[in-house]
Design a protein around this motif. Structure first.
Motif, PDB file in Angstrom:
ATOM      1  N   PHE A 881       0.829  -1.209   0.000  1.00  0.00           N
ATOM      2  CA  PHE A 881       0.000   0.000   0.000  1.00  0.00           C
ATOM      3  C   PHE A 881       0.865   1.261   0.000  1.00  0.00           C
ATOM      4  CE2 PHE A 881      -3.572  -2.555   2.244  1.00  0.00           C
ATOM      5  CZ  PHE A 881      -3.960  -3.078   1.012  1.00  0.00           C
ATOM      6  N   TYR A 884       2.028   1.881  -3.486  1.00  0.00           N
ATOM      7  CA  TYR A 884       0.920   2.429  -4.284  1.00  0.00           C
ATOM      8  C   TYR A 884       0.765   3.926  -4.032  1.00  0.00           C
ATOM      9  CZ  TYR A 884      -1.627  -1.066  -6.965  1.00  0.00           C
ATOM     10  OH  TYR A 884      -2.004  -1.957  -7.931  1.00  0.00           O
ATOM     11  N   ASP A 885       0.835   4.289  -2.745  1.00  0.00           N
ATOM     12  CA  ASP A 885       0.690   5.707  -2.401  1.00  0.00           C
ATOM     13  C   ASP A 885       1.833   6.537  -2.964  1.00  0.00           C
ATOM     14  OD1 ASP A 885      -1.604   5.024  -1.053  1.00  0.00           O
ATOM     15  OD2 ASP A 885      -0.630   4.912   0.919  1.00  0.00           O
ATOM     16  N   ASN A 887       3.125   5.884  -5.818  1.00  0.00           N
ATOM     17  CA  ASN A 887       2.983   5.723  -7.265  1.00  0.00           C
ATOM     18  C   ASN A 887       4.059   4.813  -7.870  1.00  0.00           C
ATOM     19  OD1 ASN A 887       1.294   6.221  -9.425  1.00  0.00           O
ATOM     20  ND2 ASN A 887       2.501   7.942 -10.192  1.00  0.00           N
ATOM     21  N   LEU A 889       4.050   1.627  -8.863  1.00  0.00           N
ATOM     22  CA  LEU A 889       3.001   0.627  -9.049  1.00  0.00           C
ATOM     23  C   LEU A 889       3.526  -0.792  -9.228  1.00  0.00           C
ATOM     24  CD1 LEU A 889       0.631   2.696 -11.340  1.00  0.00           C
ATOM     25  CD2 LEU A 889       0.671   2.529  -8.853  1.00  0.00           C
ATOM     26  N   ALA A 892       4.406  -2.083  -5.840  1.00  0.00           N
ATOM     27  CA  ALA A 892       3.167  -2.261  -5.073  1.00  0.00           C
ATOM     28  C   ALA A 892       2.480  -3.550  -5.487  1.00  0.00           C
ATOM     29  CB  ALA A 892       2.245  -1.073  -5.295  1.00  0.00           C
ATOM     30  N   LYS A 920      -8.999  -2.743   0.530  1.00  0.00           N
ATOM     31  CA  LYS A 920      -7.909  -1.767   0.492  1.00  0.00           C
ATOM     32  C   LYS A 920      -7.131  -1.847  -0.820  1.00  0.00           C
ATOM     33  CE  LYS A 920      -7.124  -1.413   5.485  1.00  0.00           C
ATOM     34  NZ  LYS A 920      -6.149  -1.618   6.578  1.00  0.00           N
ATOM     35  N   TYR A 921      -6.957  -3.072  -1.313  1.00  0.00           N
ATOM     36  CA  TYR A 921      -6.252  -3.279  -2.579  1.00  0.00           C
ATOM     37  C   TYR A 921      -7.016  -2.593  -3.712  1.00  0.00           C
ATOM     38  CZ  TYR A 921      -3.427  -6.046  -5.953  1.00  0.00           C
ATOM     39  OH  TYR A 921      -2.581  -6.457  -6.943  1.00  0.00           O
ATOM     40  N   GLN A 923      -9.040  -0.081  -3.555  1.00  0.00           N
ATOM     41  CA  GLN A 923      -9.014   1.379  -3.452  1.00  0.00           C
ATOM     42  C   GLN A 923      -7.767   1.966  -4.113  1.00  0.00           C
ATOM     43  OE1 GLN A 923      -9.553   1.215   0.876  1.00  0.00           O
ATOM     44  NE2 GLN A 923     -11.307   2.575   0.655  1.00  0.00           N
ATOM     45  N   ARG A 924      -6.662   1.223  -4.091  1.00  0.00           N
ATOM     46  CA  ARG A 924      -5.435   1.715  -4.719  1.00  0.00           C
ATOM     47  C   ARG A 924      -5.488   1.592  -6.237  1.00  0.00           C
ATOM     48  NH1 ARG A 924      -5.115   1.491   0.861  1.00  0.00           N
ATOM     49  NH2 ARG A 924      -3.259   2.623   1.536  1.00  0.00           N
TER      50      ARG A 924
END
Length: 1051
Positions: A881, A884-885, A887, A889, A892, A920-921, A923-924
């Motif tokens: 996560f 992902y935040d 970027n 990717l 992530a 949660k996955y 949402q990313r």
């Protein structure tokens, strides 16, 4: 202010051969000050200035002061007279103990040094009352003040010591005016001098009313003579908290461990603080309690300085010195002194011990005195006189608020009971007949025997101890310890020792007695110079076992190492004892977290088993199980499982598969399987362990509670929350019922319950459990278990979830510090803590510090090879996560896919934990605009929620996010259905997250608007707007977005 004589100052300076500058330097004064004093420009300096000059010139202050030479000689003769009357007490002033106290009529904060506080109060012209039991040092306090003021005479004041007992004896009653006249005598009270009257032992008056009358006399006297101040000491004063206007009232406290330890470190025989601490901790509880009484500590320190260690453990000699010190200078009906101390008081104490009475009502007290009168008909004494002697004169007892009599401390009762038995020549048989008169235990009588064996000759002591063996080997061992026996007696020692063995349950209860006994045995063994090496090694092993039971691991290690040296220096050694020594030495090292040495000794024991073809012995299973525990503690579950399985196999071969030890092994294997996420295997092992505990009736063991906690964790993993709560509550009840309230596992029960209740929207109950967990953790003095730091990180996670960021950061940091101190700075739990700290810092705008914590977590991840622990799974998810935040990717996706694979491999794809991960996955995935993947993840998560009965708020969150995806794809009918079911789920379960509920309403309004239902859309949006206004305010992005949707649909 006293007036200095310039010529005297010049005379003493010239005798030293100093200039004014040199005198000023030596005294710490300015040259101008010395010059002004010698020229007479300044004649009345501050008393501190005179003291500095007298110290530098090594003369008495009185020798520099005008008009005091003749007066000082008169005073010095008075002082010498007081000193000669109390020589033993003045001798002890050189070993002064700082007395702790509280100030009653101000605030009840602890004062560490009452003497300094008293000096300050006297200098500030205050009268004082000091309350304290006999032995707490009240008289010593007065005499120290007297001694110090004579050394500074008369700079700070002229003290007079008034012993109320002597005054009452001389004039028959206590009168302040008479007392002052009796003591002051030829002295002339001068207006230009300050006087301090030290009135010691006001309690001889007895009645509180009488003491109040003296107090009122003091106030009147002080009002008339402004230059006179009083320090009064007494044992009891019922009105000490009330109406004391002119007095500062202090109560002396018993010494604390740190006070005793600090004082002992000042004695020369203890070269370091650690040596003093070790000596104090090695003493039995019985003696340690005496250390806390200042006068006893004075006496003990005197014995230590004269190298009379043996007298410290001889209770009879110790108490004889105490009685002599307390009562030696007291005289009351002089011819009857011995009668009271050797006849009447022992008679009373013996009857109290015989009947298990630590306190007597007036009726019971009078009954015993009446019995004594019948036996000793020549004695003419009434009960009131008797109480006056024992309480007021000898200071050996006290009256409670209700008027009941009790000895000052119970050891005095036991001591006098022993005197009675000694005087009456009680035989061992008659004593044990008394103990066996009925089935009730008689601890007071048994304790009095400890004093008795110290009084008896060795031969008589042995007879008493032999008789006690049949009653209890533990009592026999204790009596041997306190006896006057100073030679090794193999037959007696063997008779006592065979009565206790390490496997006995009573061994743990009586470990203090056994430790003292074995220490004395070793002492006598060495003194006797017996050459039986194996016997000494065997005794050392027993002593090591005792220290191990007491958790005195350093002492245990020393004993086992000495025993091993004795075994290894001889070609032929008893192999089983030798192996046992290695195993227990490993246990001691393991207890202090020295795993390298612990593993070394366990492995040496395994080698010995193999070399002597006894690898199938249960002791070999012990080695493998203990090694497994170490690897479990170090989170190396693969090696832990391997060693537990070997241990279980050995126990099965020996047909010990229905023993407590086998149950412990199964339970530990179950815990290891949980850490590997192998819940099915863990469930099987834990079930076996639980069944054995139940069959053997050992459901009170901590390991049983530990099994229940593990079952609770399994239930959480498979999302059976009702069963999880039930198991945690059962475990909690066991801890509470059996008073195991300082164990991290007990705290973990409350943390788990807190998390479950908070997840189910019961925040108030959750916080209550969390507060209780924190209180338990704060009380843990030996935090050696891994559960301890993990508890702090778990609490941090809950506070993080509740957005209480300051609390969360505090607990994360605590967990990190403890794990780092244990040398586990690369543990996955620390990595999770760093990630969560980073998230908090990112949310509060500290981006640079947040990134530093994320980088620390990444470093830990790169150094970790473990892939199956719950912490490691969580670690991978959080790192995914994070990337992902940021970027990143590709990274992530890599981490999250690893986590997804662990869920699948461990058959956890139907757990709510997996559903949360999928949510949660998904949402990313908005960063990639990958709607099909997002729909797949959210549908899977929603399906899991439906199987688990629509849990709130997870089901609603999955439905809402899936609806938003369908809305973005303009699939409004599907979106409407999903949002409607989400809102219904929230409404039905009374959702407390108003913001999320409002957001769902807003999304539903938008979908209806896109479907052409403008009226219903605006209705939903207005409801959402009102909720958002109350919950987050008008500046929140949701509120602004909702307002813009209303305007767009209005148009």
């Amino acid at each position: 202010m006293p007036e200095i004589v310039p010529d005297l100052l010049i005379k003493y300076r010239n005798l030293r051969g100093w200039s004014q500058e040199e005198l000023a330097y030596q005294a710490g004064l300015s040259t101008d000050t010395v010059h002004n004093l010698e020229t007479g420009k300044v004649r009345n300096p501050h008393p501190n200035t005179i003291k500095k000059l007298s110290n530098a010139l090594e003369c008495q202050t009185v020798e520099l002061i005008k008009g005091n030479v003749e007066y000082s000689e008169l005073y010095l003769s008075y002082y010498q007279k007081v000193k000669a009357s109390l020589p033993d007490k003045f001798d002890l002033l050189g070993h002064w103990i700082k007395l702790p106290a509280i100030k009653l009529n101000y605030q009840k904060n602890r004062i560490d040094n009452l003497y300094d506080e008293i000096k300050f109060k006297i200098d500030s012209d205050s009268n004082m009352l000091v309350i304290g039991d006999s032995g707490t040092g009240k008289t010593m306090l007065c005499l120290k003040l007297l001694k110090e003021y004579i050394e500074e005479f008369p700079t700070f004041g002229i003290p007079f010591y008034i012993d109320c007992n002597d005054i009452k004896k001389q004039i028959g009653y206590m009168s302040l005016t008479k007392a002052i006249m009796e003591v002051v005598g030829k002295f002339e009270i001068r207006i230009d001098s300050k006087y301090i009257f030290l009135i010691d032992g006001l309690n001889v008056i007895g009645r509180t009313q009488g003491q109040l009358e003296i107090k009122n006399e003091i106030v009147k006297f002080s009002n008339v003579n402004k230059n006179v101040k009083f320090l009064v000491t007494t044992q009891t004063f019922d009105n000490s908290n009330e109406d004391f206007g002119e007095f500062s009232v202090f109560r002396i406290l018993k010494l604390e461990k740190q006070d005793v330890s600090k004082y002992l470190s000042t004695i020369e025989i203890f070269d370091t603080q650690k040596t003093a601490d070790s000596f104090y901790l090695s003493q039995p509880i019985f003696i340690k309690s005496l250390f806390r009484i200042p006068i006893f500590l004075h006496i003990i320190s005197t014995l230590l300085k004269s190298d009379k260690f043996i007298q410290i453990s001889n209770l009879a000699e110790l108490f004889e010195k105490y009685i002599s010190f307390i009562c030696g200078s007291r005289e009351y009906h002089n011819s009857m002194n011995n009668l009271y101390l050797n006849e009447i008081i022992p008679f009373l104490a013996f009857n109290m011990c015989k009947n298990n009475q630590s306190m007597l009502t007036t009726k019971q007290f009078n009954k015993y005195i009446h019995e004594y009168k019948i036996n000793e008909y020549f004695l003419s004494i009434n009960e009131i006189d008797f109480k006056d002697v024992i309480i007021t004169q000898f200071k050996l007892g006290r009256l409670t608020i209700r008027g009941n009599f009790t000895f000052l401390f119970q050891e005095l009762q036991w001591y006098f009971a022993a005197i009675y038995m000694y005087k009456e020549k009680y035989t061992p048989v008659s004593i044990f007949n008394l103990l066996n008169e009925n089935t009730a235990t008689k601890p007071d009588l048994i304790n009095s025997l400890k004093f008795l064996v110290g009084m008896l000759k060795a031969k008589t002591s042995k007879s008493l101890i032999h008789n006690s063996i049949g009653y209890s080997c533990y009592i026999a061992s204790e009596l041997f310890t306190w006896s006057s026996i100073i030679e090794y007696d193999a037959q007696l020692i063997h008779s006592i020792r065979k009565g206790f063995i390490p496997s006995s349950l009573e061994y743990s209860i009586n470990v203090e007695k056994i430790t003292l006994f074995l220490n004395k045995v070793i002492f006598l063994f060495d003194k006797s110079k017996i050459q039986d090496v194996f016997l000494k090694a065997n005794i050392l092993q027993y002593l090591g076992d005792a220290h191990l039971h007491r958790l005195s691991n350093e002492e245990a290690i020393a004993c086992y190492n000495e025993a091993l040296n004795l075994y290894e220096n001889n070609i032929i050694s008893p192999i089983l004892e030798y192996i046992s020594c290695h195993i227990n030495l490993g246990n001691s090292y393991s207890n202090i977290l020295d795993y390298i040495n612990a593993l070394k000794h366990y492995e040496l024991a395994i080698v010995q088993h193999n070399d002597f073809n006894i690898e199938g012995y249960p002791s070999n299973a012990t080695c493998y199980m203990n090694i497994g525990n170490i690897y479990l503690h170090k989170d190396n579950t693969t090696l832990a499982v391997k060693h537990f399985k070997i241990a279980i196999s050995i126990l099965k071969q020996n047909k010990q598969d229905n023993t407590l030890y086998f149950a412990d092994c199964q339970a530990n294997l179950g815990i290891a399987y949980i850490n590997q996420l192998k819940y099915k295997a863990a469930f099987k092992c834990l079930t076996n362990a639980i069944q054995i505990f139940i069959n053997l009736g050992f459901t009170s063991r901590l390991k049983y509670a530990s099994c229940l906690i593990c079952f609770g964790q399994i239930s959480i993993a498979i999302s059976d929350y009702k069963d999880a709560i039930e198991k945690f509550m059962q475990a909690k009840a066991i801890f509470e019922k059996y008073c195991q309230l300082q164990d991290p596992l007990y705290a973990s029960c409350y943390i788990s319950l807190a998390q479950l209740h908070i997840d189910n929207q019961n925040q108030e109950i959750g916080l209550k459990y969390l507060k209780k967990a924190n209180l338990i953790l704060d009380k843990i003095s030996n935090p050696s278990k891994m559960t301890y730091p993990k508890c702090y990180i778990a609490i941090g996670t809950i506070f993080h979830q509740l957005k209480q960021y300051d609390n969360a950061l505090e607990y994360y940091q605590k967990g990190i510090e403890i794990l780092t101190d244990k040398g586990l700075e690369l543990h996955p739990s620390i990595g999770i803590a760093y990630i969560n700290i980073g998230k908090i810092l990112f949310e509060i705008g500290k981006n640079s510090e947040a990134n530093d914590n994320f980088q620390k977590a990444i470093t830990i991840e790169k150094s970790n090879k473990m892939t199956s622990q719950p912490e490691f799974l969580e670690f991978k998810i959080e790192l995914g996560f994070y990337y992902y935040d940021q970027n990143e990717l590709d990274k992530a996706h890599e981490y999250l896919e690893i986590a997804n694979k662990i869920f699948q491999d461990k058959f956890l794809t139907k757990s709510l934990r997996y559903a949360t991960f999928l949510l949660k996955y998904s949402q990313r995935l908005t960063l990639q605009n990958d709607y099909q993947k997002k729909i797949e993840l959210l549908r899977k998560a929603r399906s899991i929620c439906i199987e688990h009965g629509y849990p709130v708020p997870l089901f609603a969150q999955c439905s809402a996010h899936l609806a938003i995806v369908h809305s973005n794809l303009e699939e409004y009918q599907a979106a409407f259905y999903l949002l409607d079911s989400a809102i219904e789920n929230l409404k039905r379960n009374c959702c407390q997250d108003v913001t999320f509920y409002a957001h769902c309403l807003m999304c539903l309004g938008c979908v209806r608007g896109y479907m052409g239902e403008r009226k219903q859309a605006i209705e939903n949006l207005n409801s959402a707007l009102l909720m958002l206004q109350k919950s987050v305010g008008e500046n929140h992005p949701f509120y602004i977005e909702c307002l813009s949707h209303i305007k767009s649909f209005d148009n």
